[in-house]
Motif scaffolding. Structure first.
Motif, PDB file in Angstrom:
ATOM      1  N   UNK A 122       0.867  -1.174   0.086  1.00  0.00           N
ATOM      2  CA  UNK A 122      -0.001  -0.083   0.061  1.00  0.00           C
ATOM      3  C   UNK A 122       0.947   1.126   0.050  1.00  0.00           C
ATOM      4  N   UNK A 123       1.846   1.365   1.036  1.00  0.00           N
ATOM      5  CA  UNK A 123       2.714   2.452   0.989  1.00  0.00           C
ATOM      6  C   UNK A 123       3.515   2.957  -0.131  1.00  0.00           C
ATOM      7  N   UNK A 124       4.152   1.866  -0.645  1.00  0.00           N
ATOM      8  CA  UNK A 124       4.939   1.981  -2.005  1.00  0.00           C
ATOM      9  C   UNK A 124       4.166   2.322  -3.007  1.00  0.00           C
ATOM     10  N   UNK A 125       3.110   1.558  -3.309  1.00  0.00           N
ATOM     11  CA  UNK A 125       2.481   1.744  -4.615  1.00  0.00           C
ATOM     12  C   UNK A 125       1.447   2.681  -4.674  1.00  0.00           C
ATOM     13  N   UNK A 126       0.995   3.235  -3.565  1.00  0.00           N
ATOM     14  CA  UNK A 126       0.074   4.330  -3.304  1.00  0.00           C
ATOM     15  C   UNK A 126       0.865   5.686  -3.417  1.00  0.00           C
ATOM     16  N   UNK A 127       2.237   5.519  -3.078  1.00  0.00           N
ATOM     17  CA  UNK A 127       2.968   6.572  -3.433  1.00  0.00           C
ATOM     18  C   UNK A 127       3.131   6.712  -4.925  1.00  0.00           C
ATOM     19  N   UNK A 128       3.712   5.722  -5.591  1.00  0.00           N
ATOM     20  CA  UNK A 128       4.055   5.652  -6.776  1.00  0.00           C
ATOM     21  C   UNK A 128       2.814   5.939  -7.819  1.00  0.00           C
ATOM     22  N   UNK A 129       1.651   5.355  -7.316  1.00  0.00           N
ATOM     23  CA  UNK A 129       0.393   5.827  -8.031  1.00  0.00           C
ATOM     24  C   UNK A 129       0.097   7.629  -8.109  1.00  0.00           C
ATOM     25  N   UNK A 130       0.258   8.085  -6.643  1.00  0.00           N
ATOM     26  CA  UNK A 130       0.186   9.516  -6.670  1.00  0.00           C
ATOM     27  C   UNK A 130       1.293  10.279  -7.662  1.00  0.00           C
ATOM     28  N   UNK A 131       2.263   9.888  -7.619  1.00  0.00           N
ATOM     29  CA  UNK A 131       3.541  10.519  -8.644  1.00  0.00           C
ATOM     30  C   UNK A 131       3.000  10.200 -10.025  1.00  0.00           C
ATOM     31  N   UNK A 132       2.728   8.957 -10.435  1.00  0.00           N
ATOM     32  CA  UNK A 132       2.277   8.842 -11.767  1.00  0.00           C
ATOM     33  C   UNK A 132       0.967   9.516 -12.169  1.00  0.00           C
ATOM     34  N   UNK A 133       0.125   9.796 -11.065  1.00  0.00           N
ATOM     35  CA  UNK A 133      -1.170  10.601 -11.520  1.00  0.00           C
ATOM     36  C   UNK A 133      -0.802  11.960 -11.521  1.00  0.00           C
ATOM     37  N   UNK A 134      -0.090  12.526 -10.937  1.00  0.00           N
ATOM     38  CA  UNK A 134       0.344  14.053 -10.910  1.00  0.00           C
ATOM     39  C   UNK A 134       1.151  14.095 -12.260  1.00  0.00           C
ATOM     40  N   UNK A 135       1.713  13.261 -12.873  1.00  0.00           N
ATOM     41  CA  UNK A 135       2.609  13.202 -13.930  1.00  0.00           C
ATOM     42  C   UNK A 135       2.020  12.538 -15.253  1.00  0.00           C
ATOM     43  N   UNK A 136       0.454  12.531 -15.293  1.00  0.00           N
ATOM     44  CA  UNK A 136      -0.211  11.875 -16.244  1.00  0.00           C
ATOM     45  C   UNK A 136       0.205  12.296 -17.700  1.00  0.00           C
ATOM     46  N   UNK A 137       0.453  13.495 -17.856  1.00  0.00           N
ATOM     47  CA  UNK A 137       0.878  13.927 -19.377  1.00  0.00           C
ATOM     48  C   UNK A 137       2.235  14.245 -19.362  1.00  0.00           C
ATOM     49  N   UNK A 138       3.153  13.761 -18.424  1.00  0.00           N
ATOM     50  CA  UNK A 138       4.559  13.680 -18.483  1.00  0.00           C
ATOM     51  C   UNK A 138       4.923  15.173 -18.347  1.00  0.00           C
ATOM     52  N   UNK A 139       4.502  15.925 -17.583  1.00  0.00           N
ATOM     53  CA  UNK A 139       4.542  17.174 -17.319  1.00  0.00           C
ATOM     54  C   UNK A 139       5.903  17.320 -16.701  1.00  0.00           C
ATOM     55  N   UNK A 140       6.149  16.161 -15.680  1.00  0.00           N
ATOM     56  CA  UNK A 140       7.283  16.585 -14.686  1.00  0.00           C
ATOM     57  C   UNK A 140       8.451  15.691 -15.276  1.00  0.00           C
ATOM     58  N   UNK A 141       8.336  14.396 -15.824  1.00  0.00           N
ATOM     59  CA  UNK A 141       9.239  13.330 -16.029  1.00  0.00           C
ATOM     60  C   UNK A 141       8.942  13.007 -17.111  1.00  0.00           C
ATOM     61  N   UNK A 142       9.738  12.437 -18.041  1.00  0.00           N
ATOM     62  CA  UNK A 142       9.667  11.653 -19.141  1.00  0.00           C
ATOM     63  C   UNK A 142       9.768  10.137 -18.738  1.00  0.00           C
ATOM     64  N   UNK A 143       9.464   9.269 -19.767  1.00  0.00           N
ATOM     65  CA  UNK A 143       9.446   7.692 -19.086  1.00  0.00           C
ATOM     66  C   UNK A 143      10.998   7.180 -18.842  1.00  0.00           C
TER      67      UNK A 143
END
Length: 560
Positions: A313-334
């Motif tokens: 939960x802790x690791x993948x909830x955090x990762x889901x939040x980061x990927x959700x904030x980066x949905x259009x690759x605004x912050x990071x590319x792949x």
């Protein structure tokens, strides 16, 4: 790291120039003002998670924990964790109390089986230390990253987005018995305030409309501006209501937001928070499992289940939040995400190792981070501003007085009688409106379905379906990994089996164990705890908000 604006900009002077240089703001296509506003926006939204987490914990443990100390610990932890994210990762991400992790740990491990709050802190502490050790060893960190198939990782933001949107709709009263049609019910305060309540309930809808309009017109920080519009509408409605709403709610009753829900009814102050801070209680009390053992509990199994739950939960909830904030690759590319994710999870692991020592519940990278990116936040300056907001919240309840989102599990608002509980339930929907749009924005990750093989698409779908319907990211990840592994196994092709890699098979075994333990816990809950103890106060009970005719106050009562 993506750079959306590489044009040279005039050199800024003084402190602004130093901030720009340190956080590389211009290079990221933003401005100091833009990042500061995004930090204010995400702070107002995410600070509510601290308060909601208190309700989950205090309800589960029947108020037998120091409410003021718990709030202060959660606020200081969120402050330190968010500041660490901003400085270590230079990304507009925030950390806050993990509602999902607190709920899962309490409901899965149980608050009515002889376990104390300090016991759960001990489980969290051991889990966080293991998590931190994995993040500190480069080879282990790389291995942990490889555990998740690409299709499951791509499904995380979509799962999070649907989950956030569902919770926002529920909190706005549009999915349950507190919808607009029920606001004139006598049990909700009577016809005298119903007209105002209907108008107040429109604040969330107005916020949504305002944000969409501002986004269409490409106005700066649409989430923050839309939130302000929605709140202004609410304040105007309260003022039009005259003494009934404005006088009672704003001049008198809002003081009750900060009340300690125990029998003492003490108002929160930072001094009382420090006095009640459970500093080191995880060491002095947390590893005393005598009551749990006497109730028939198995400590070894408790820690196995707890560690797996925490990591998933802790690791993948955090990762889901980061990927959700980066949905259009605004912050990071792949290509840049893998290295950045290591730093992000390291910051989360450090924060979670420190949180139990303060007496705070686990934290995660907040799903509210999507609000920051939607408002144009691009650097760690946004995180630093949000962290400062958390620190201010440690001294005052003002953020809650302005932005307490509706939640049916907040009976403490009932101290003031009819009007205040109703206005809280119906009027503070602006935040939920913002989170609804943030959740829907995460669904842009569904575009990554294009080009997937059938086994990847099936595992993608399994992750989303199980994660949303169980309202648990961990179970979604486990299901997605199992489906992916089974698809490779039943292909009966050696090339496909080798392509999956050893990490996937190890993850599949851990996923199977987690789901089996979860199913065993569900069956035990359905048939009674079997371990003694009073389960009437756990978060798994069903309860309704009921009006006490004698006191004129609302109380949360379990449905038998």
């Amino acid at each position: 790291m993506n750079s959306t604006n590489t044009q040279a900009a005039p050199a800024a002077k003084g402190g602004v120039g130093k901030l720009d240089q340190f956080f590389q703001i211009t290079r990221r296509g933003s401005t100091v003002g833009q990042d500061v506003k995004a930090g204010v926006s995400v702070c107002f939204v995410s600070v509510c998670a601290l308060f909601m987490n208190l309700q989950i914990v205090t309800k589960a443990f029947s108020g037998n924990i120091p409410y003021c100390g718990l709030y202060l610990a959660a606020t200081l932890t969120a402050f330190a964790g968010t500041l660490l994210l901003g400085l270590l990762c230079n990304l507009p991400l925030v950390q806050t109390a993990s509602l999902s992790l607190s709920t899962v740990l309490i409901s899965t491990l149980g608050a009515g089986t002889g376990l104390t709050y300090e016991n759960l802190l001990a489980v969290s502490f051991i889990s966080a230390v293991i998590y931190l050790a994995l993040m500190l060893i480069p080879q282990a960190k790389k291995f942990v990253y490889s555990l998740l198939p690409g299709s499951v990782r791509k499904a995380l933001p979509v799962t999070m987005g649907l989950y956030v949107a569902y919770i926002a709709l529920a909190n706005m009263g549009l999915l349950d018995g507190l919808a607009l049609a029920d606001l004139s019910n006598a049990a909700q305060g009577g016809a005298s305030v119903a007209p105002y309540l209907r108008l107040c309930a429109m604040a969330g809808v107005i916020t949504i409309a305002a944000v969409l309009l501002l986004k269409k017109r490409r106005v700066s920080v649409p989430m923050l501006n839309g939130l302000v519009w929605g709140l202004l509408v609410f304040f105007l409605i309260a003022a039009v209501g005259g003494d009934l709403l404005f006088g009672n709610v704003f001049a008198q009753n809002r003081i009750w937001v900060g009340i300690n829900p125990d029998k003492l009814g003490e108002m929160y102050t930072i001094a009382r928070g420090f006095r009640e801070l459970e500093l080191g209680a995880v060491v002095t009390k947390g590893f005393d499992f005598s009551a749990y053992i006497a109730a028939g509990g198995n400590v070894a199994m408790l820690f196995i289940q707890g560690v797996l739950t925490f990591l998933f939960v802790g690791m993948y909830e955090s990762e889901a939040s980061v990927l959700g904030a980066n949905a259009d690759n605004q912050l990071l590319d792949d290509d840049g995400y893998e290295s950045a994710s290591g730093r992000i999870l390291l910051a989360n692991a450090i924060t979670n190792a420190a949180a139990p020592i303060l007496g705070a519940a686990p934290v995660s990278v907040g799903k509210q981070s999507a609000v920051a990116t939607e408002d144009g936040g691009r650097t760690g300056l946004t995180s630093v501003v949000c962290a400062i907001g958390y620190l201010i919240a440690a001294f005052t309840w003002l953020p809650f007085a302005l932005l307490s989102a509706y939640n049916a599990s907040v009976p403490e608002y009932g101290h003031a009688g009819y009007v205040f509980p109703n206005v809280i339930q119906a009027g503070f929907q602006a935040v939920d409106g913002v989170m609804l749009l943030a959740g829907l924005g995460m669904l842009r990750g569904a575009r990554k379905l294009e080009g997937m093989d059938w086994d990847e698409m099936v595992s993608f779908g399994a992750t989303v379906a199980v994660g949303v319907f169980s309202q648990n990211i961990a179970y979604g990840v486990a299901a997605g990994v199992l489906v992916f592994a089974l698809a490779k196994l039943f292909s009966f092709q050696s090339v496909e089996l080798k392509k999956a890699g050893a990490a996937v098979w190890i993850m599949a075994v851990m996923s199977a164990v987690l789901l089996m333990l979860a199913l065993m816990g569900t069956a035990k809950t359905a048939g009674g705890s079997g371990q003694g103890g009073d389960n009437s106060n756990t978060t798994t009970d069903t309860a309704v908000l009921t009006l006490d005719a004698n006191s004129g106050q609302f109380e949360l009562r379990p449905v038998k």
